[in-house]
Write an enzyme that holds these catalytic residues in place. Structure first.
Site, PDB file in Angstrom:
ATOM      1  N   LYS A   1       0.846  -1.204   0.000  1.00 61.58           N
ATOM      2  CA  LYS A   1       0.000   0.000   0.000  1.00 61.58           C
ATOM      3  C   LYS A   1       0.883   1.255   0.000  1.00 61.58           C
ATOM      4  O   LYS A   1       0.541   2.259  -0.594  1.00 61.58           O
ATOM      5  CB  LYS A   1      -0.954  -0.019   1.189  1.00 61.58           C
ATOM      6  CG  LYS A   1      -1.883  -1.228   1.105  1.00 61.58           C
ATOM      7  CD  LYS A   1      -3.263  -1.008   1.626  1.00 61.58           C
ATOM      8  CE  LYS A   1      -4.101  -2.212   1.223  1.00 61.58           C
ATOM      9  NZ  LYS A   1      -5.246  -2.516   1.963  1.00 61.58           N
TER      10      LYS A   1
ATOM     11  N   LYS B   1     -12.763  -6.527  -1.808  1.00 69.58           N
ATOM     12  CA  LYS B   1     -13.960  -5.707  -1.553  1.00 69.58           C
ATOM     13  C   LYS B   1     -13.757  -4.265  -1.949  1.00 69.58           C
ATOM     14  O   LYS B   1     -14.657  -3.589  -2.403  1.00 69.58           O
ATOM     15  CB  LYS B   1     -14.269  -5.686  -0.045  1.00 69.58           C
ATOM     16  CG  LYS B   1     -14.932  -6.873   0.513  1.00 69.58           C
ATOM     17  CD  LYS B   1     -15.232  -6.583   1.984  1.00 69.58           C
ATOM     18  CE  LYS B   1     -14.547  -7.569   2.886  1.00 69.58           C
ATOM     19  NZ  LYS B   1     -13.213  -7.204   3.316  1.00 69.58           N
TER      20      LYS B   1
ATOM     21  N   LYS C   1      -5.720 -10.094  -6.254  1.00 71.28           N
ATOM     22  CA  LYS C   1      -6.761 -10.877  -5.584  1.00 71.28           C
ATOM     23  C   LYS C   1      -8.113 -10.173  -5.689  1.00 71.28           C
ATOM     24  O   LYS C   1      -8.166  -8.936  -5.808  1.00 71.28           O
ATOM     25  CB  LYS C   1      -6.392 -11.169  -4.132  1.00 71.28           C
ATOM     26  CG  LYS C   1      -6.592 -10.057  -3.154  1.00 71.28           C
ATOM     27  CD  LYS C   1      -6.520 -10.617  -1.731  1.00 71.28           C
ATOM     28  CE  LYS C   1      -6.858  -9.523  -0.745  1.00 71.28           C
ATOM     29  NZ  LYS C   1      -7.314  -9.975   0.526  1.00 71.28           N
TER      30      LYS C   1
END
Ligand code: AQP
Length: 357
Positions: free
Chosen positions: A111, A205, A202
């Site tokens: 990140k 959400k 991946k």
């Protein structure tokens, strides 16, 4: 005892279902004492919208129960109903977690790298950096009174964080004496479910493009559309696993089909060997729609059921008792003030039903 959490950073998708929710429900059948929390403190470590956070939190709790989590054998609750998670995280952060270990956490580094590539260059929050310490506290707050290790079911992507929690428990015990039972990770055997468009990422959400995932609440038309548009190629599906080679999108769709149809990867491949992507995508749509339909019906009932809200507060109460006991013990161990905390009944504003009457 089993403890696990799921972040309300969006609507849970089939990756969360296969990698975490389904294995949790299977494990629950073997263990009376299961604590599953909606990790809303974790969800605020990245950008979030307060209204969406609230509705996603209720959605995650309802989808857990709708998927089969048994609230008579376990508890579902919101993490932020139990501030002991934060207190314990602070204590562990000061006494047992080391910056050098946090610097090695790949999730944070990814990140951080993504932020550096952005024009604004804005770096992630401090909360995201210390996320694994809170995760360690989430687990260690729940100690079995018979000394059995707490089992923590998670997807394979979480093993680094789980090992960190084990290190933290060992290091605290080493410094202050036996306090925490060392937890036991239960890593899901379903491989990571990848994005429908880019199988190198991946399924997630918080991915801004909803077409990359199948949400547990997607209706049949949306599921059909998403699988139809999922990345494919014009080659035939091969006869052997070795021949799949680097066709990551094919591997991902076969994995999803196998997991929903209760087949091994090899059986899933055998079903479609020699065919094109068309039949695979059609069968995939059918099996996913069929398996999600009862979950969605139950979910719609739960979100309007006041008894469901009550069960969440009862869950928080039961979890709060354990977390408060652990935290009180830890406070005493390290010499913090021992003033009595507010009564839990008062905190949760609960009228505890008297089932004897
Ligand atoms: N794609 C996936 N395949 C298999 N398992 C997965 N899990 C998540 N994505 C996949 C597992 O789901 C559990 C709950 O995850 P989480 O919500 O706490 O956080 P996450 O891993 O960060 O999930 P997402 O969907 O990717 O959310 P965002 O976008 O917010 O980061 C975990 O056990 C995880 O392994």
């Amino acid at each position: 005892m089993i403890v696990t959490g799921i972040q309300p950073t969006g609507t849970p998708h089939i990756g969360n279902y296969l990698g975490a929710i389904k294995p949790l429900i299977a494990l629950q059948a073997e263990d009376e004492d299961t604590y599953a929390f909606v990790a809303d403190y974790h969800a605020i470590t990245a950008d979030f919208d307060p209204k969406a956070l609230r509705s996603n939190s209720i959605g995650v709790a309802a989808l857990l129960v709708a998927s089969g989590f048994d609230t008579s054998r376990g508890r579902v609750f919101f993490q932020s109903d139990i501030p002991e998670h934060l207190e314990l995280a602070h204590i562990l952060g000061c006494t047992a977690a080391r910056v050098g270990q946090l610097n090695r956490m790949t999730t944070f580094r990814e990140k951080m790298d993504a932020a550096t590539e952005k024009e604004s260059g804005e770096t992630p929050s401090l909360g995201l950096y210390s996320y694994p310490v809170l995760q360690a506290a989430d687990i260690l707050a729940y100690q079995d009174d018979k000394g059995k290790p707490t089992r923590v079911p998670v997807g394979s992507d979480q093993s680094q964080h789980l090992n960190f929690a084990i290190d933290v428990a060992q290091s605290f015990n080493h410094r202050f004496g036996q306090t925490f039972i060392i937890p036991e990770p239960v890593i899901s055997c379903t491989p990571r479910i990848m994005s429908l468009f880019d199988a190198s990422k991946k399924m997630s959400k918080s991915d801004p493009d909803d077409m990359n995932r199948i949400n547990l609440t997607d209706d049949a038309d949306r599921i059909r559309k998403k699988f139809r548009k999922a990345t494919s190629d014009s080659l035939y599906i091969p006869l052997t696993v070795e021949e799949i080679g680097d066709r990551a999108e094919l591997r991902n769709l076969l994995t999803i089909y196998g997991a929903f149809a209760e087949l091994t990867f090899e059986e899933s491949l055998d079903t479609f060997a020699g065919k094109g992507f068309g039949p695979l995508k059609a069968a995939l749509t059918d099996v996913v729609v069929e398996k999600l339909e009862p979950i969605q019906t139950r979910y719609r009932e739960l979100i309007v059921d006041p008894l469901f809200g009550h069960s969440l507060r009862m869950g928080a109460m039961a979890a709060g008792i354990l977390a408060a006991e652990t935290t009180a013990r830890v406070r005493e161990t390290i010499g913090l003030s021992d003033s009595a905390p507010a009564a839990l009944e008062e905190r949760f504003n609960l009228v505890v039903p008297n089932y004897d009457k």
